[in-house]
Design a protein around this motif. Structure first.
Motif, mmCIF file in Angstrom:
data_model
loop_
_atom_site.group_PDB
_atom_site.id
_atom_site.type_symbol
_atom_site.label_atom_id
_atom_site.label_comp_id
_atom_site.label_asym_id
_atom_site.label_seq_id
_atom_site.Cartn_x
_atom_site.Cartn_y
_atom_site.Cartn_z
ATOM 1 N N UNK A 149 0.838 -1.200 0.000
ATOM 2 C CA UNK A 149 0.000 0.000 0.000
ATOM 3 C C UNK A 149 0.870 1.246 0.000
ATOM 4 N N UNK A 150 1.990 1.197 0.701
ATOM 5 C CA UNK A 150 2.903 2.338 0.742
ATOM 6 C C UNK A 150 3.429 2.659 -0.657
ATOM 7 N N UNK A 151 3.799 1.633 -1.416
ATOM 8 C CA UNK A 151 4.286 1.850 -2.786
ATOM 9 C C UNK A 151 3.181 2.477 -3.634
ATOM 10 N N UNK A 152 1.970 1.961 -3.510
ATOM 11 C CA UNK A 152 0.844 2.503 -4.291
ATOM 12 C C UNK A 152 0.558 3.959 -3.913
ATOM 13 N N UNK A 153 0.676 4.280 -2.637
ATOM 14 C CA UNK A 153 0.504 5.671 -2.194
ATOM 15 C C UNK A 153 1.564 6.553 -2.856
ATOM 16 N N UNK A 154 2.790 6.103 -2.854
ATOM 17 C CA UNK A 154 3.887 6.893 -3.429
ATOM 18 C C UNK A 154 3.713 7.080 -4.934
ATOM 19 N N UNK A 155 3.258 6.047 -5.625
ATOM 20 C CA UNK A 155 3.011 6.163 -7.068
ATOM 21 C C UNK A 155 1.881 7.150 -7.333
ATOM 22 N N UNK A 189 9.766 5.364 6.759
ATOM 23 C CA UNK A 189 8.951 4.557 7.672
ATOM 24 C C UNK A 189 7.737 5.363 8.129
ATOM 25 N N UNK A 190 6.654 4.649 8.341
ATOM 26 C CA UNK A 190 5.417 5.303 8.764
ATOM 27 C C UNK A 190 4.791 4.519 9.909
ATOM 28 N N UNK A 191 4.029 5.222 10.720
ATOM 29 C CA UNK A 191 3.347 4.575 11.847
ATOM 30 C C UNK A 191 1.849 4.455 11.590
ATOM 31 N N UNK A 192 1.436 4.723 10.359
ATOM 32 C CA UNK A 192 0.012 4.630 10.040
ATOM 33 C C UNK A 192 -0.440 3.178 10.027
ATOM 34 N N UNK A 193 -1.674 2.965 10.428
ATOM 35 C CA UNK A 193 -2.235 1.616 10.421
ATOM 36 C C UNK A 193 -2.525 1.195 8.982
ATOM 37 N N UNK A 194 -2.722 -0.083 8.792
ATOM 38 C CA UNK A 194 -3.036 -0.622 7.469
ATOM 39 C C UNK A 194 -4.323 -0.009 6.935
ATOM 40 N N UNK A 206 -5.587 2.922 7.713
ATOM 41 C CA UNK A 206 -5.338 4.326 7.357
ATOM 42 C C UNK A 206 -4.535 4.413 6.063
ATOM 43 N N UNK A 207 -3.557 3.543 5.877
ATOM 44 C CA UNK A 207 -2.783 3.531 4.630
ATOM 45 C C UNK A 207 -3.689 3.254 3.429
ATOM 46 N N UNK A 208 -4.621 2.310 3.575
ATOM 47 C CA UNK A 208 -5.561 1.989 2.494
ATOM 48 C C UNK A 208 -6.441 3.197 2.180
ATOM 49 N N UNK A 243 -5.684 6.406 2.709
ATOM 50 C CA UNK A 243 -4.836 7.409 2.045
ATOM 51 C C UNK A 243 -4.604 7.011 0.596
ATOM 52 N N UNK A 244 -4.334 5.735 0.350
ATOM 53 C CA UNK A 244 -4.104 5.250 -1.007
ATOM 54 C C UNK A 244 -5.328 5.493 -1.901
ATOM 55 N N UNK A 245 -6.500 5.144 -1.400
ATOM 56 C CA UNK A 245 -7.723 5.358 -2.180
ATOM 57 C C UNK A 245 -7.978 6.837 -2.437
ATOM 58 N N UNK A 246 -7.738 7.661 -1.437
ATOM 59 C CA UNK A 246 -7.947 9.102 -1.574
ATOM 60 C C UNK A 246 -7.014 9.684 -2.630
ATOM 61 N N UNK A 247 -5.729 9.309 -2.555
ATOM 62 C CA UNK A 247 -4.765 9.827 -3.526
ATOM 63 C C UNK A 247 -5.067 9.328 -4.940
ATOM 64 N N UNK A 248 -5.533 8.092 -5.063
ATOM 65 C CA UNK A 248 -5.904 7.567 -6.385
ATOM 66 C C UNK A 248 -7.052 8.378 -6.984
ATOM 67 N N UNK A 249 -8.074 8.651 -6.172
ATOM 68 C CA UNK A 249 -9.209 9.446 -6.665
ATOM 69 C C UNK A 249 -8.774 10.867 -7.004
ATOM 70 N N UNK A 250 -7.906 11.439 -6.183
ATOM 71 C CA UNK A 250 -7.399 12.781 -6.441
ATOM 72 C C UNK A 250 -6.611 12.815 -7.748
ATOM 73 N N UNK A 251 -5.784 11.799 -7.970
ATOM 74 C CA UNK A 251 -4.990 11.730 -9.210
ATOM 75 C C UNK A 251 -5.907 11.648 -10.433
ATOM 76 N N UNK A 252 -6.932 10.817 -10.365
ATOM 77 C CA UNK A 252 -7.878 10.698 -11.482
ATOM 78 C C UNK A 252 -8.622 12.017 -11.691
ATOM 79 N N UNK A 253 -9.077 12.615 -10.613
ATOM 80 C CA UNK A 253 -9.807 13.887 -10.724
ATOM 81 C C UNK A 253 -8.962 14.987 -11.348
ATOM 82 N N UNK A 254 -7.722 15.113 -10.912
ATOM 83 C CA UNK A 254 -6.829 16.127 -11.474
ATOM 84 C C UNK A 254 -6.507 15.842 -12.941
ATOM 85 N N UNK A 255 -6.366 14.560 -13.280
ATOM 86 C CA UNK A 255 -6.082 14.192 -14.672
ATOM 87 C C UNK A 255 -7.242 14.572 -15.579
#
Length: 179
Positions: free
Chosen positions: A51-57, A117-122, A124-126, A128-140
């Motif tokens: 999930x961390x890799x997907x967030x970074x991408x 390294x992050x202290x976020x729970x799994x 919370x990471x999921x 954040x990942x979903x939010x950033x994915x939607x934001x990326x699509x919306x901006x695109x």
């Protein structure tokens, strides 16, 4: 002879710059294709992406698209002829600086951020990942709309210029007939 050498040198410099731009463009295309291949490998189960890799991408994609949006605003500023030229170029300089910072952050998000390294729970990471994915699509999609608006404006300007040219030719023909 000297003039011909200068001309040949200018052509060589242009070809050299063009080649450098082509190489940079090729690297960018290869990077994009690599992400497409990674996505295919992921769906087929050949690779595991945390999930961390997907967030970074996703974060990287967001920074790239924000940089593109700032590039769009640079083009808009170039077209504004009514604004004082020094003010216009100052604005363009700031916009290009923000674009460059976004590009830098996009690369940092791909290369360095996955290793922080992050202290976020799994959960919370999921989220954040979903939010950033939607934001990326919306901006695109938003950027596609901006590009289409610019193309429409350029097309309308081209039609207006052509209509003006035809009207002027027609007026000249009428003027010639009167004489």
């Amino acid at each position: 002879m000297l003039k011909k050498l200068k001309t040949n040198f200018k052509v060589f410099k242009i070809l050299l710059v063009t080649d450098e731009l082509s190489e940079a463009n090729r690297i960018i295309k290869f990077l994009g294709i690599s992400f497409v291949i990674l996505a295919c490998f992921y769906i087929l189960g050949f690779v595991r992406l945390s999930t961390t890799i997907l967030i970074c991408i996703s974060l990287s994609g967001i920074f790239f698209i924000i940089g593109d949006i700032f590039e769009y605003f640079c083009k808009v500023q170039h077209q504004k002829k009514a604004i004082n030229i020094s003010i216009r170029y100052k604005k363009i300089g700031y916009l290009k600086l923000v674009k460059m910072i976004c590009q830098f952050l996009a690369i940092i998000s791909l290369i360095i951020a996955p290793y922080i390294t992050t202290t976020l729970t799994t959960t919370m990471l999921a989220k954040v990942s979903n939010t950033l994915s939607m934001l990326a699509i919306g901006l695109t999609v938003f950027k596609i709309g901006l590009d289409n608006s610019m193309k429409k404006a350029e097309f309308e300007e081209m039609i207006a210029d052509e209509l003006l040219r035809v009207a002027n030719e027609h007026a000249a023909v009428i003027q010639d007939k009167k004489e």
